[in-house]
Design an enzyme around this catalytic site. Structure first.
Site, PDB file in Angstrom:
ATOM      1  N   ARG A 276       5.403 -12.929   9.407  1.00 22.83           N
ATOM      2  CA  ARG A 276       5.930 -11.559   9.259  1.00 22.83           C
ATOM      3  C   ARG A 276       7.356 -11.706  10.038  1.00 22.83           C
ATOM      4  NH1 ARG A 276       2.146  -7.622   8.936  1.00 22.83           N
ATOM      5  NH2 ARG A 276       3.826  -6.067   9.780  1.00 22.83           N
TER       6      ARG A 276
ATOM      7  N   GLU B 246       0.745  -1.195  -0.029  1.00 24.61           N
ATOM      8  CA  GLU B 246       0.103  -0.040  -0.119  1.00 24.61           C
ATOM      9  C   GLU B 246       0.889   1.150  -0.067  1.00 24.61           C
ATOM     10  OE1 GLU B 246      -2.839   0.106   3.215  1.00 24.61           O
ATOM     11  OE2 GLU B 246      -3.383   2.244   2.571  1.00 24.61           O
TER      12      GLU B 246
ATOM     13  N   LYS C 129       4.428   0.571   9.549  1.00 25.36           N
ATOM     14  CA  LYS C 129       4.645   1.835   8.737  1.00 25.36           C
ATOM     15  C   LYS C 129       3.728   3.002   9.459  1.00 25.36           C
ATOM     16  CE  LYS C 129       2.964   0.093   4.924  1.00 25.36           C
ATOM     17  NZ  LYS C 129       2.442  -0.018   3.387  1.00 25.36           N
TER      18      LYS C 129
HETATM   19  P1  ATP Z   1       2.543  -2.325   8.085  1.00 25.59           P
HETATM   20  O1  ATP Z   1       2.153  -3.190   9.057  1.00 25.59           O
HETATM   21  O2  ATP Z   1       3.969  -1.853   8.152  1.00 25.59           O
HETATM   22  O3  ATP Z   1       1.669  -1.110   7.575  1.00 25.59           O
HETATM   23  P2  ATP Z   1       1.310  -3.691   5.801  1.00 25.59           P
HETATM   24  O4  ATP Z   1       1.107  -4.975   5.811  1.00 25.59           O
HETATM   25  O5  ATP Z   1       0.257  -2.864   6.092  1.00 25.59           O
HETATM   26  O6  ATP Z   1       2.665  -3.248   6.639  1.00 25.59           O
HETATM   27  P3  ATP Z   1       1.467  -3.464   3.093  1.00 25.59           P
HETATM   28  O7  ATP Z   1       2.098  -2.200   2.144  1.00 25.59           O
HETATM   29  O8  ATP Z   1       0.297  -4.081   2.827  1.00 25.59           O
HETATM   30  O9  ATP Z   1       2.031  -3.191   4.485  1.00 25.59           O
HETATM   31  O10 ATP Z   1       2.690  -4.694   2.806  1.00 25.59           O
HETATM   32  C1  ATP Z   1       2.902  -5.345   1.712  1.00 25.59           C
HETATM   33  C2  ATP Z   1       3.343  -6.750   1.837  1.00 25.59           C
HETATM   34  O11 ATP Z   1       4.561  -6.567   2.475  1.00 25.59           O
HETATM   35  C3  ATP Z   1       2.006  -7.373   2.184  1.00 25.59           C
HETATM   36  O12 ATP Z   1       1.976  -8.702   1.510  1.00 25.59           O
HETATM   37  C4  ATP Z   1       2.373  -7.800   3.761  1.00 25.59           C
HETATM   38  O13 ATP Z   1       2.066  -8.983   4.126  1.00 25.59           O
HETATM   39  C5  ATP Z   1       4.127  -7.669   3.620  1.00 25.59           C
HETATM   40  N1  ATP Z   1       4.729  -7.477   4.726  1.00 25.59           N
HETATM   41  C6  ATP Z   1       4.348  -6.190   5.448  1.00 25.59           C
HETATM   42  N2  ATP Z   1       5.125  -6.253   6.725  1.00 25.59           N
HETATM   43  C7  ATP Z   1       6.055  -7.202   6.881  1.00 25.59           C
HETATM   44  C8  ATP Z   1       6.765  -8.035   7.623  1.00 25.59           C
HETATM   45  N3  ATP Z   1       7.049  -7.346   8.791  1.00 25.59           N
HETATM   46  N4  ATP Z   1       7.342  -9.390   7.394  1.00 25.59           N
HETATM   47  C9  ATP Z   1       6.996  -9.728   5.889  1.00 25.59           C
HETATM   48  N5  ATP Z   1       6.134  -9.215   5.408  1.00 25.59           N
HETATM   49  C10 ATP Z   1       5.497  -8.073   5.612  1.00 25.59           C
HETATM   50 MG    MG Z   2      -1.431  -3.758   4.318  1.00 23.94          MG
END
Ligand code: ATP
Ligand code: MG
Length: 554
Positions: free
Chosen positions: A262, A37, A272
């Site tokens: 994760r 995102e 984020k």
């Molecule tokens: P955040 O919790 O930091 O906002 P998010 O999952 O909302 O992270 P996205 O931009 O949706 O952020 O993430 C893009 C991809 O990266 C998704 O498939 C998510 O599962 C993966 N991802 C995010 N954080 C991690 C992590 N700590 N370890 C592994 N994969 C991750």
């Molecule tokens: Mg997300």
């Protein structure tokens, strides 16, 4: 853990894919995607997902798309889109196709109409708060909305008018009609569309209704022919909804969602939202502050793409959440830089040394190897002259036991140069040492003096030829392993996360480094040239990591 660089270690996802290929599932194709995102910069947790998705595709002659999941325009921006693209490429990956969920808004709308026509979605007038109340709990079933039985024709009409902008934000939502008594709360008639008058960075004001993540994601995957939709464990409970949507609407394919744990990394934060807070409240210098666990921050600190990829491979892939020690990431960058970074000399806290028996106007251009084990990394010229600078710490008037460096009357070798002897200590009126008077032994260039072995070796620069520099010594941003456990994670910020040394001197060969040049400053640490802050002739270097692991486990 993988020990062999060429042969990636097996993990449960690699096994699933190997089996699918054996069964010729998806006609033997492997298509993955990385779906960020664009509401912040990528962090080290995303790197795990990037390496996984792009890596799996590459290993299987497959494809991997980059798709922006841009359904939440309030928090999203083009700056983030560009930063994400830059970071993915810097990590060494090239996407097969670039997509935006917003490219599919029209199709998503059509599929929603299809759901309504099939009697599987309805327009609800409950408020957000009422919807929450009606949802029930883990132990109690939810309650059906009075609008659940709204006739199809009326739903179609209302949904069309939602799109046309006839209603206020929040006045209606489109919900899937699934099961208000489902043990899985995600299946209790989840929202598919909400009204929100927000400008979208790509579609402008074309839309005042936006699709929800769960609805958008599975359809986007299906439209792109993704075969394996890899995501983190928190989506496990959403998988029934992912599958439900794709079972109802007739998309060209039905990808398989597979969840993995994760990355959680000690002494940092991978959320984020919290990283955004660190930036906006100015606890750090920006998203690319070298203390940030963002790709941009790690890059600016001097991490290499290879070290991050190695890290992601080394930590493995499982379905169990676990914590990774920061030392693992630091180990990966040390390995890479120890092998590949040229050596150079920098004096952090200079002490002036005058070599009395060296001619006033003489300069010798000494040739010094760039790497002790790798002659192929070449040599450089290090000028030597009458006045040099050494590290204040490398001289001791009252030496502690086993001190091998310079003492009054003692000898020490200057790296790549001569042996010098300290003859006199000069002090100011307050008793501070301002200068040492030394002599050099002309017979000691590149060899030990006859019959004597000089144990200590110190680094140095020629005063006249060296360049002034600022060295930034970065430490871990948080002083506890899990800042998320604190009542307020900001309280756990390490007050010593940055020490700035402004009076350093670096050797002459570093007068004009390329951006992101990385060095091992002899005996001091690994450093990276910061082209962004090196303005007006000032040279700035960021410490990537110390030479050794100084963090003892408590
Ligand atoms: P955040 O919790 O930091 O906002 P998010 O999952 O909302 O992270 P996205 O931009 O949706 O952020 O993430 C893009 C991809 O990266 C998704 O498939 C998510 O599962 C993966 N991802 C995010 N954080 C991690 C992590 N700590 N370890 C592994 N994969 C991750
Ligand atoms: Mg997300």
């Amino acid at each position: 853990m993988s020990t062999n660089d060429n042969q990636p270690a097996s993990n449960f996802i690699r096994q699933i894919i190997a089996n699918d290929l054996k069964d010729n599932k998806n006609n033997g194709k492997v298509v993955t995607r990385f779906p960020p995102e664009p509401n912040g910069y990528l962090h080290i947790g995303h790197a795990k997902s990037i390496c996984l998705n792009f890596g799996i595709a590459a290993e299987n002659n497959g494809r991997c798309n980059l798709r922006f999941d841009d359904t939440n325009p309030e928090k999203e921006s083009d700056e983030y889109v560009e930063a994400i693209k830059r970071d993915v490429q810097w990590l060494g990956f090239e996407w097969s196709e670039l997509h935006h969920a917003s490219d599919y808004f029209e199709q998503l709308y059509d599929y929603a109409v299809q759901l309504i026509e099939q009697g599987q979605a309805y327009v609800d007038s409950l408020s957000a708060e009422q919807i929450r109340e009606y949802r029930g709990t883990l132990t109690e079933p939810g309650k059906e909305s009075p609008d659940r039985s709204r006739p199809i024709a009326e739903n179609l009409d209302l949904f069309k008018r939602m799109r046309a902008g006839e209603f206020a934000d929040g006045q209606y939502v489109l919900r899937a009609k699934i099961d208000m008594a489902s043990p899985n709360i995600n299946m209790r008639d989840p929202a598919l569309y909400r009204i929100r008058r927000v400008h979208h960075q790509r579609t402008g004001n074309d839309w005042c209704i936006y699709p929800m993540y769960d609805y958008t994601h599975c359809i986007s995957d299906a439209l792109e022919g993704i075969t394996h939709s890899l995501c983190t464990l928190e989506f496990e409970d959403h998988r029934p909804l992912y599958d439900w949507v794709l079972d109802q609407v007739k998309t060209p394919s039905h990808p398989q969602q597979i969840e993995f744990a994760r990355l959680q990394l000690e002494y940092t934060i991978v959320s984020k939202r919290k990283l955004n807070q660190l930036v906006t409240e100015k606890h750090v210098g920006g998203w690319d502050d070298p203390r940030m666990p963002t790709i941009a921050g790690l890059r600016r600190a001097g991490f290499t793409p290879k070290s991050i990829r190695d890290f992601c491979e080394r930590i493995g892939l499982t379905k169990q959440n676990s914590w990774i020690e920061m030392g693992v990431l630091e180990y990966c960058i040390r390995e890479d830089l120890n092998d590949n970074a040229p050596r150079a000399m920098a004096v952090l806290q200079p002490l002036r040394v005058v070599i009395d028996n060296y001619p006033e106007d003489q300069t010798e251009q000494l040739e010094v190897g760039n790497h002790p084990q790798k002659p192929e990394l070449g040599k450089r010229i290090v000028p030597f002259s009458k006045v040099i600078l050494i590290e204040r710490d490398d001289f001791a008037e009252i030496p502690p036991p086993k001190f091998k460096r310079l003492v009054a009357g003692g000898e020490v070798r200057l790296r790549g140069s001569y042996v010098i002897q300290c003859n006199e200590i000069i002090k100011d009126a307050d008793g501070n040492i301002t200068e040492l008077r030394c002599s050099y032994d002309p017979d000691t260039l590149g060899k030990n003096p006859e019959g004597r072995k000089v144990k200590g070796v110190i680094h140095w620069v020629s005063e006249q030829h060296s360049q002034p520099a600022e060295l930034r010594l970065y430490n871990r941003l948080f002083s506890v392993p899990n800042p998320d456990n604190e009542e307020n994670f900001l309280d756990a910020i390490n007050p010593e996360s940055l020490e700035v040394l402004t009076d350093c001197r670096v050797e002459a060969s570093l007068a004009n480094p390329q951006p992101e040049s990385r060095y091992q400053f002899e005996r001091t640490g690994y450093f990276c040239f910061d082209a962004i802050d090196s303005v007006n002739g000032k040279l700035v270097f960021n410490r990537t990591v110390t030479l050794r692991d100084n963090w003892e486990k408590d």
